[in-house]
Scaffold this motif. Sequence first.
Motif, mmCIF file in Angstrom:
data_model
loop_
_atom_site.group_PDB
_atom_site.id
_atom_site.type_symbol
_atom_site.label_atom_id
_atom_site.label_comp_id
_atom_site.label_asym_id
_atom_site.label_seq_id
_atom_site.Cartn_x
_atom_site.Cartn_y
_atom_site.Cartn_z
ATOM 1 N N VAL A 105 0.848 -1.198 0.000
ATOM 2 C CA VAL A 105 0.000 0.000 0.000
ATOM 3 C C VAL A 105 0.879 1.242 0.000
ATOM 4 C CG1 VAL A 105 -1.684 1.333 1.328
ATOM 5 C CG2 VAL A 105 -1.912 -1.152 1.151
ATOM 6 N N ARG A 106 1.924 1.231 0.815
ATOM 7 C CA ARG A 106 2.858 2.362 0.843
ATOM 8 C C ARG A 106 3.516 2.548 -0.520
ATOM 9 N NH1 ARG A 106 4.403 0.123 5.932
ATOM 10 N NH2 ARG A 106 3.789 1.464 7.673
ATOM 11 N N GLU A 107 3.968 1.438 -1.102
ATOM 12 C CA GLU A 107 4.661 1.517 -2.390
ATOM 13 C C GLU A 107 3.737 2.048 -3.484
ATOM 14 O OE1 GLU A 107 6.057 -2.445 -2.911
ATOM 15 O OE2 GLU A 107 7.851 -2.144 -1.654
ATOM 16 N N ALA A 108 2.469 1.637 -3.439
ATOM 17 C CA ALA A 108 1.504 2.118 -4.433
ATOM 18 C C ALA A 108 1.283 3.620 -4.290
ATOM 19 C CB ALA A 108 0.183 1.373 -4.281
ATOM 20 N N ALA A 109 1.169 4.092 -3.034
ATOM 21 C CA ALA A 109 0.959 5.513 -2.789
ATOM 22 C C ALA A 109 2.171 6.334 -3.225
ATOM 23 C CB ALA A 109 0.672 5.751 -1.310
ATOM 24 N N ILE A 110 3.355 5.838 -2.928
ATOM 25 C CA ILE A 110 4.581 6.542 -3.342
ATOM 26 C C ILE A 110 4.677 6.579 -4.856
ATOM 27 C CG2 ILE A 110 7.114 6.421 -3.328
ATOM 28 C CD1 ILE A 110 6.866 5.234 -0.473
ATOM 29 N N GLY A 111 4.271 5.468 -5.486
ATOM 30 C CA GLY A 111 4.279 5.418 -6.950
ATOM 31 C C GLY A 111 3.312 6.419 -7.570
ATOM 32 N N MET A 112 2.272 6.776 -6.833
ATOM 33 C CA MET A 112 1.297 7.762 -7.304
ATOM 34 C C MET A 112 1.733 9.190 -7.003
ATOM 35 S SD MET A 112 -2.179 5.788 -6.075
ATOM 36 C CE MET A 112 -3.257 7.165 -6.507
ATOM 37 N N GLY A 113 2.922 9.334 -6.398
ATOM 38 C CA GLY A 113 3.457 10.672 -6.153
ATOM 39 C C GLY A 113 3.193 11.234 -4.775
ATOM 40 N N PHE A 114 2.754 10.404 -3.830
ATOM 41 C CA PHE A 114 2.501 10.893 -2.480
ATOM 42 C C PHE A 114 3.806 11.289 -1.793
ATOM 43 C CE2 PHE A 114 -1.587 9.391 -3.271
ATOM 44 C CZ PHE A 114 -2.450 9.583 -2.200
ATOM 45 N N THR A 115 3.824 12.440 -1.160
ATOM 46 C CA THR A 115 4.965 12.834 -0.343
ATOM 47 C C THR A 115 4.905 12.060 0.971
ATOM 48 O OG1 THR A 115 3.760 14.638 0.724
ATOM 49 C CG2 THR A 115 4.957 15.167 -1.318
ATOM 50 N N ARG A 116 5.965 12.159 1.756
ATOM 51 C CA ARG A 116 6.012 11.423 3.020
ATOM 52 C C ARG A 116 4.894 11.880 3.965
ATOM 53 N NH1 ARG A 116 11.602 10.372 6.412
ATOM 54 N NH2 ARG A 116 10.767 8.784 7.813
ATOM 55 N N SER A 117 4.689 13.192 4.033
ATOM 56 C CA SER A 117 3.641 13.722 4.920
ATOM 57 C C SER A 117 2.249 13.328 4.432
ATOM 58 C CB SER A 117 3.745 15.246 5.003
ATOM 59 O OG SER A 117 4.932 15.636 5.637
ATOM 60 N N ARG A 118 2.039 13.434 3.140
ATOM 61 C CA ARG A 118 0.736 13.077 2.578
ATOM 62 C C ARG A 118 0.464 11.589 2.753
ATOM 63 N NH1 ARG A 118 -1.051 13.477 -3.771
ATOM 64 N NH2 ARG A 118 -3.274 13.010 -3.455
#
Length: 211
Positions: A105-118
């Motif tokens: 889930v984290r990897e998918a969110a990071i792949g979508m451009g989520f910053t660490r705070s977001r």
Amino acid sequence: MDRNLDEIFERLGEHITLTAAALAIGLVVSIGVSVVSLRRRWFYVVALSAAGSLYVIPSLGAFAVLVPFTGLTSFTTAVIPLATYTLLILIRNIVTGVEQVPKEVREAAIGMGFTRSRLLWQVELPLALPVVIAGLRVAAVTTIGLVTVTSMLGKGGLGYFIRNGIQTATPNPTSIIVGVGLSVVLAVVVDLVLWLGGRALAPWSRKAASR
């Protein structure tokens, strides 16, 4: 009879106010500490040790330490120790809940451009909500029990009835039963409300549990 009911509602309201204030303060502080702890692991060890040390301080001792600074019957004197007793439970559950978020889930969110705070505020904390609510339920029930001790400060909520029942020349079992009984009922009701709130805010947890 009406006078007794008025006093019961007054003390019940005081009990709820103290509990809500302590939980609100504890939750805000715990979220802040947990956010830092998730980014700096060494801080989590320090924070958990400090919260654990505060948790083992006897409640009457904590109140006594504050009395010279905030006064014997001050709301602040009552609510600060109550809030500190929630920290160990809430910090541990918030950090544990976030750490249990699946890696994919984290990897998918990071792949979508989520910053660490977001990622933290929009993905990890919402998914950690069932664990956080579980901790909040434990903290709430514990706090409701501890509020009765603040009757020694004149801020005891339902503990007022317990103290009066014990301190009279002839012990008054009715007063004690009212104080203890309403405290138990309040704890059950608050726990149920938080459980239902958790199910409403995190409906996915119900589906996961039913599998």
